[in-house]
Design a protein around this motif. Structure first.
Motif, PDB file in Angstrom:
ATOM      1  N   LEU A 200     -14.171   6.037 -10.846  1.00 35.69           N
ATOM      2  CA  LEU A 200     -15.521   6.130 -10.304  1.00 35.69           C
ATOM      3  C   LEU A 200     -15.591   5.671  -8.855  1.00 35.69           C
ATOM      4  N   GLU A 201     -14.493   5.131  -8.363  1.00 37.18           N
ATOM      5  CA  GLU A 201     -14.469   4.679  -6.968  1.00 37.18           C
ATOM      6  C   GLU A 201     -14.361   5.881  -6.038  1.00 37.18           C
ATOM      7  N   LYS A 202     -14.873   5.692  -4.837  1.00 41.62           N
ATOM      8  CA  LYS A 202     -14.782   6.751  -3.836  1.00 41.62           C
ATOM      9  C   LYS A 202     -13.326   6.965  -3.429  1.00 41.62           C
ATOM     10  N   LYS A 203     -12.955   8.227  -3.333  1.00 40.38           N
ATOM     11  CA  LYS A 203     -11.601   8.564  -2.907  1.00 40.38           C
ATOM     12  C   LYS A 203     -11.650   9.681  -1.886  1.00 40.38           C
ATOM     13  N   GLY A 204     -10.627   9.786  -1.116  1.00 38.07           N
ATOM     14  CA  GLY A 204     -10.565  10.784  -0.068  1.00 38.07           C
ATOM     15  C   GLY A 204      -9.857  10.222   1.139  1.00 38.07           C
ATOM     16  N   MET A 205      -9.567  11.079   2.094  1.00 40.72           N
ATOM     17  CA  MET A 205      -8.815  10.654   3.274  1.00 40.72           C
ATOM     18  C   MET A 205      -9.592   9.621   4.091  1.00 40.72           C
ATOM     19  N   LYS A 206     -10.913   9.822   4.225  1.00 42.72           N
ATOM     20  CA  LYS A 206     -11.710   8.868   4.997  1.00 42.72           C
ATOM     21  C   LYS A 206     -11.690   7.497   4.341  1.00 42.72           C
ATOM     22  N   GLN A 207     -11.853   7.459   3.018  1.00 47.34           N
ATOM     23  CA  GLN A 207     -11.818   6.199   2.285  1.00 47.34           C
ATOM     24  C   GLN A 207     -10.440   5.552   2.406  1.00 47.34           C
ATOM     25  N   MET A 208      -9.403   6.389   2.341  1.00 46.55           N
ATOM     26  CA  MET A 208      -8.040   5.875   2.432  1.00 46.55           C
ATOM     27  C   MET A 208      -7.799   5.212   3.783  1.00 46.55           C
ATOM     28  N   ILE A 209      -8.217   5.854   4.859  1.00 47.78           N
ATOM     29  CA  ILE A 209      -7.939   5.340   6.201  1.00 47.78           C
ATOM     30  C   ILE A 209      -8.832   4.161   6.553  1.00 47.78           C
ATOM     31  N   THR A 210     -10.125   4.257   6.244  1.00 49.63           N
ATOM     32  CA  THR A 210     -11.071   3.237   6.697  1.00 49.63           C
ATOM     33  C   THR A 210     -11.135   2.010   5.806  1.00 49.63           C
ATOM     34  N   VAL A 211     -10.749   2.138   4.541  1.00 42.83           N
ATOM     35  CA  VAL A 211     -10.874   1.011   3.601  1.00 42.83           C
ATOM     36  C   VAL A 211      -9.512   0.540   3.108  1.00 42.83           C
ATOM     37  N   VAL A 212      -8.766   1.454   2.482  1.00 42.96           N
ATOM     38  CA  VAL A 212      -7.528   1.050   1.801  1.00 42.96           C
ATOM     39  C   VAL A 212      -6.460   0.617   2.802  1.00 42.96           C
ATOM     40  N   LEU A 213      -6.148   1.467   3.776  1.00 39.30           N
ATOM     41  CA  LEU A 213      -5.040   1.180   4.684  1.00 39.30           C
ATOM     42  C   LEU A 213      -5.382   0.113   5.718  1.00 39.30           C
ATOM     43  N   THR A 214      -6.669  -0.099   5.963  1.00 39.21           N
ATOM     44  CA  THR A 214      -7.044  -1.134   6.937  1.00 39.21           C
ATOM     45  C   THR A 214      -7.188  -2.513   6.294  1.00 39.21           C
ATOM     46  N   ARG A 215      -7.068  -2.584   4.961  1.00 40.79           N
ATOM     47  CA  ARG A 215      -7.265  -3.856   4.264  1.00 40.79           C
ATOM     48  C   ARG A 215      -6.289  -4.937   4.735  1.00 40.79           C
ATOM     49  N   PRO A 216      -4.974  -4.678   4.832  1.00 44.67           N
ATOM     50  CA  PRO A 216      -4.079  -5.742   5.304  1.00 44.67           C
ATOM     51  C   PRO A 216      -4.340  -6.151   6.741  1.00 44.67           C
ATOM     52  N   ILE A 217      -4.762  -5.197   7.577  1.00 44.18           N
ATOM     53  CA  ILE A 217      -5.060  -5.527   8.972  1.00 44.18           C
ATOM     54  C   ILE A 217      -6.286  -6.434   9.052  1.00 44.18           C
ATOM     55  N   ARG A 218      -7.298  -6.118   8.239  1.00 50.26           N
ATOM     56  CA  ARG A 218      -8.499  -6.958   8.221  1.00 50.26           C
ATOM     57  C   ARG A 218      -8.194  -8.361   7.705  1.00 50.26           C
ATOM     58  N   MET A 219      -7.352  -8.449   6.677  1.00 49.17           N
ATOM     59  CA  MET A 219      -6.971  -9.766   6.168  1.00 49.17           C
ATOM     60  C   MET A 219      -6.184 -10.546   7.207  1.00 49.17           C
ATOM     61  N   PHE A 220      -5.308  -9.848   7.928  1.00 41.07           N
ATOM     62  CA  PHE A 220      -4.506 -10.505   8.960  1.00 41.07           C
ATOM     63  C   PHE A 220      -5.390 -11.034  10.088  1.00 41.07           C
ATOM     64  N   CYS A 221      -6.437 -10.283  10.425  1.00 41.87           N
ATOM     65  CA  CYS A 221      -7.286 -10.655  11.556  1.00 41.87           C
ATOM     66  C   CYS A 221      -8.334 -11.701  11.196  1.00 41.87           C
ATOM     67  N   PHE A 222      -8.831 -11.674   9.949  1.00 42.87           N
ATOM     68  CA  PHE A 222      -9.975 -12.505   9.611  1.00 42.87           C
ATOM     69  C   PHE A 222      -9.687 -13.602   8.591  1.00 42.87           C
ATOM     70  N   GLU A 223      -8.488 -13.647   8.035  1.00 44.77           N
ATOM     71  CA  GLU A 223      -8.114 -14.706   7.099  1.00 44.77           C
ATOM     72  C   GLU A 223      -7.075 -15.602   7.761  1.00 44.77           C
ATOM     73  N   ALA A 224      -7.473 -16.821   8.102  1.00 45.32           N
ATOM     74  CA  ALA A 224      -6.569 -17.721   8.832  1.00 45.32           C
ATOM     75  C   ALA A 224      -5.305 -18.030   8.037  1.00 45.32           C
ATOM     76  N   ILE A 225      -5.437 -18.197   6.718  1.00 45.17           N
ATOM     77  CA  ILE A 225      -4.259 -18.502   5.896  1.00 45.17           C
ATOM     78  C   ILE A 225      -3.246 -17.364   5.981  1.00 45.17           C
ATOM     79  N   VAL A 226      -3.729 -16.124   5.895  1.00 44.45           N
ATOM     80  CA  VAL A 226      -2.841 -14.968   5.970  1.00 44.45           C
ATOM     81  C   VAL A 226      -2.208 -14.869   7.351  1.00 44.45           C
TER      82      VAL A 226
END
Length: 361
Positions: A200-226
């Motif tokens: 039921l989750e949204k899927k597609g290339m836009k979702q893949m690029i903007t949400v899934v693949l950017t997740r580690p980058i966002r964690m790296f930038c905004f999570e001090a522990i990471v």
């Protein structure tokens, strides 16, 4: 995990570098480090893809696809017609080889819900995978004089054997397991309204690029522990690979070893890794006893994992000073060789402590 026997043959080909240079007419030293350094570039970039993708498509499917590329381009390296092709193949192999490191934390989180059991499993896994890179210098050092291509053929043979446990490994990611069950129930009952939550989750290339693949980058930038864990462990990893380039200078250049004998000098790192695993398990035993007594320090998350890193950090630094200070012709070769024991202890304690801390957090 298939990574244990196969990665080591890929991470370091110093024993084969001389023969590769002779075959392809490479004369510049800066070019001779490319088979290792380009591999590492791929090894660093791969987890940015495979970690997030395993959260959408499951652990096993990602592992199978990447291991397929790993196997194909292992063979390609053995058949490389020129140096440029070898470098490209090494990059692809590095990307593919990074998959187990990217998803193993998730696999253990899927399988072991108890953080104590999960931490012990991670410790044993990390100690075991240390022996992969240590096998590479030994195998390549003794085989490369026959043919440098055989170092890649040996890796291909091991990869072929590793397909058996990989194919037998079940899917562990619960949402994907539920998706398979939902698909089976729809087929058996004919009811098209049976869905798993992940469907039921949204899927597609836009979702893949903007949400899934950017997740580690966002964690790296905004999570001090990471962020700071990654920075520190990347430094430790870089120093580890510096050893693969510096050991030939020390033991071949100063002490006159051949490449096979030089490869054997990496074994004390494995001894240190084994000791580190024992220290981790002993610390975990002390921690569980302290928690049973309800000791105040055992309630703090930091005290559960980080003390081992506080021991590993100084050992790591001492070992570097040790090998740098003793690597001289007037000092017996055993002195810099034994420096690898505290190096292995420190290196593994840092990774065991900080990665488990990160997973728990």
């Amino acid at each position: 995990m298939w990574e244990i026997p196969t990665i080591g043959l890929w991470e370091r080909k110093s024993g084969a570098t001389t023969y590769i240079a002779q075959t392809f007419g490479v004369k510049k030293q800066a070019q001779l480090v490319l088979p290792t350094s380009i591999y590492l570039v791929g090894y660093v970039l791969g987890p940015l893809l495979f970690g997030p993708l395993s959260e959408s498509y499951g652990r096993k499917s990602i592992m199978i696809w990447t291991f397929t590329f790993f196997t194909i381009f292992t063979m390609a390296c053995a058949l490389a017609p020129n140096f440029a092709a070898l470098i490209i193949f090494r990059f692809i192999v590095g990307v593919s080889a990074s998959c187990p490191v990217a998803v193993v934390g998730g696999i253990y989180a899927d399988v072991y819900k108890n953080p104590v059991t999960r931490g012990r499993a991670m410790a044993i896994f990390m100690a075991a995978t240390t022996f992969g890179p240590l096998m590479g210098p030994i195998i390549s050092g003794f085989i490369a004089p026959v043919s440098w291509r055989w170092t890649f053929w040996v890796a291909l043979i091991v990869a072929g054997v590793s397909w058996v446990p990989l194919l037998l490994m079940p899917e562990t990611y619960a949402p994907v397991v539920l998706e398979g069950r939902a698909q089976k129930m729809r087929k058996e009952t004919g009811n098209p309204n049976i869905f798993a939550p992940i469907e039921l989750e949204k899927k597609g290339m836009k979702q893949m690029i903007t949400v899934v693949l950017t997740r580690p980058i966002r964690m790296f930038c905004f999570e001090a522990i990471v962020l700071f864990t990654c920075l520190y462990l990347s430094l430790a990893y870089a120093i580890f690979y510096v050893f693969f380039q510096s050991y030939p200078i020390i033991f071949v250049g100063i002490y006159g070893f051949n490449y096979g004998e030089e490869g054997l000098t990496f074994l004390p790192i494995g001894v240190g890794a084994t000791i580190a695993c024992g220290l981790y398990l002993y610390w975990d035993y002390l921690l569980q006893n302290a928690k049973a007594r309800d000791a105040p320090w055992s309630r703090s998350e930091e005290y559960r994992r980080l003390p081992l890193a506080c021991l590993g950090g100084p050992l790591f630094v001492v070992s570097l000073f040790w090998v740098g200070w003793t690597a001289r012709a007037d000092i017996h070769w055993i002195a810099p060789t034994l420096a690898a024991i505290p190096f292995g202890i420190g290196f593994l304690l840092l990774f065991m402590a900080l990665l488990n801390y990160l997973v728990d957090a």
